[in-house]
Design an enzyme around this catalytic site. Structure first.
Site: not given
Ligand code: NAD
Length: 317
Positions: A34, A39, A88, A118-120, A143, A148-149, A151, A168, A175
């Site tokens: 990170d 952290k 998102r 996973a990032t949105n 992901s 959602d599936s 859920r 199923h 997403h």
């Molecule tokens: P969060 O703020 O708790 O955590 C994000 C982390 O990313 C932080 O620790 C931050 O320091 C770190 N970060 C930011 N930029 C960075 C970089 N360049 N390099 C390394 N680390 C970096 O947020 P969260 O709640 O954990 O959400 C994270 C992501 O997951 C968001 O995009 C959110 O929308 C997404 N998300 C996706 C789903 C899904 O189903 N795909 C579900 C929930 C959340």
């Protein structure tokens, strides 16, 4: 290759994933990365303290990109935290900056495994990660609607009073807000759920519509209540990781690259796909009916419009 996994972004989602990985003993080695190094160090110590109660021995530590060289999988969970009232897609421009930075560092590390995103907005970030990395499409996976599936299965299981494992059913498409359920392929054990609804056997068509709507919108409710969603996605990511590391050939609704399937190409979107050690082995093409196909096409349009906003060709330079 040893089962070494790296997590980039140790926030709520990243650490829920890490916690699931430790509790299920999914890999031998887990690296936490990170921008907030302090952290990750604290998180690694904390997780190590739980290992006495975990199902297997694991090496867990705070690391950096050099540790990716011999990793089998890297999961990107870094991104802007969700904000109440935002969709998102609203996080598109903030997320692409993060993704560009991370993919550049992954490439420089010599990493040669599978990238799980996973990032949105996840379908679009997966497309961007694929483009920016230059990796084969099968090795970059989002992901997608795995969560959602899950859920959907949970809501149907509750309504029908049947174990979730016997439901199923898949959510496909984005997403996000344009996702939908192809109900003709939803089964309770061996019974088609649509048929059950037509006979009013434990569920009605109205209830199916309500469940689909609830699944589409439940993240907003969770974010309002507790600011973010993380346990469900953490476990979904662990499930996908296990399917990859154990070469399962399991069917999951991940965000996968379409290369002509469903009449579309050059887009990442969620469809049931066979997952194994190579990533996406195969996209399963469901013969959608007219209404379902229209919904799917609409979802693809949303994806492509947003990919267009990223100006990726210039970002690649
Ligand atoms: P969060 O703020 O708790 O955590 C994000 C982390 O990313 C932080 O620790 C931050 O320091 C770190 N970060 C930011 N930029 C960075 C970089 N360049 N390099 C390394 N680390 C970096 O947020 P969260 O709640 O954990 O959400 C994270 C992501 O997951 C968001 O995009 C959110 O929308 C997404 N998300 C996706 C789903 C899904 O189903 N795909 C579900 C929930 C959340």
């Amino acid at each position: 290759m040893k089962s070494k996994v790296a997590i980039i972004g140790t926030g709520m989602v990243g650490m829920s994933y890490a916690y699931s990985m430790v509790n299920q003993g999914i890999c031998e080695e887990l690296v936490l990365i990170d921008i907030n190094k302090e952290k990750t160090e604290g998180e690694a110590i904390d997780l190590n303290h739980g290992l006495s109660f975990a199902p297997r021995k694991m090496k867990i530590y705070s690391g950096d990109y050099a540790d990716l060289k011999d990793a089998a999988l890297v999961c990107i969970t870094a991104g802007p935290p969700p904000i109440e009232g935002e969709t998102r897609l609203d996080t598109l421009h903030k997320s692409i900056g993060v993704m560009k930075n991370i993919i550049g560092s992954i490439k420089a590390s010599g990493f040669d495994g599978i990238i799980l995103i996973a990032t949105n907005p996840v379908d679009i970030m997966t497309y961007a990660a694929w483009k920016l990395s230059g990796f084969d499409k099968s090795r970059v996976i989002g992901s997608g609607t795995t969560l959602d599936s899950a859920r959907l299965r949970s809501a149907l299981a509750d309504k029908l009073d049947i174990n979730q494992k016997n439901i199923h059913a898949y959510v496909i498409g984005e997403h996000g807000d344009s996702q939908f359920v192809p109900w003709s392929y939803a089964l309770c054990g061996v019974q088609p759920i649509y048929h059950m609804a037509s006979k009013n056997k434990g569920i009605s068509f109205e209830e199916l519509a309500d469940i689909e709507d609830e699944v589409r919108n439940i993240a907003y409710k969770i974010i309002k209540a507790k600011k973010a969603t993380y346990y469900g996605i953490g476990m979904s990511l662990a499930r996908i990781t296990k399917a990859i590391l154990e070469n399962e050939n399991s069917i999951l609704s991940v965000s996968a690259y379409l290369d002509g399937q469903y009449g579309h190409d050059d887009v990442y979107i969620s469809v049931p796909s066979v997952i194994n050690k190579d990533g996406v082995r195969e996209v399963i093409e469901l013969p959608l009916d007219k209404g379902e196909k229209e919904k799917f096409d609409k979802s693809v349009v949303v994806m492509k419009e947003n990919i267009g906003k990223l100006d990726l060709e210039n970002n690649l330079k």
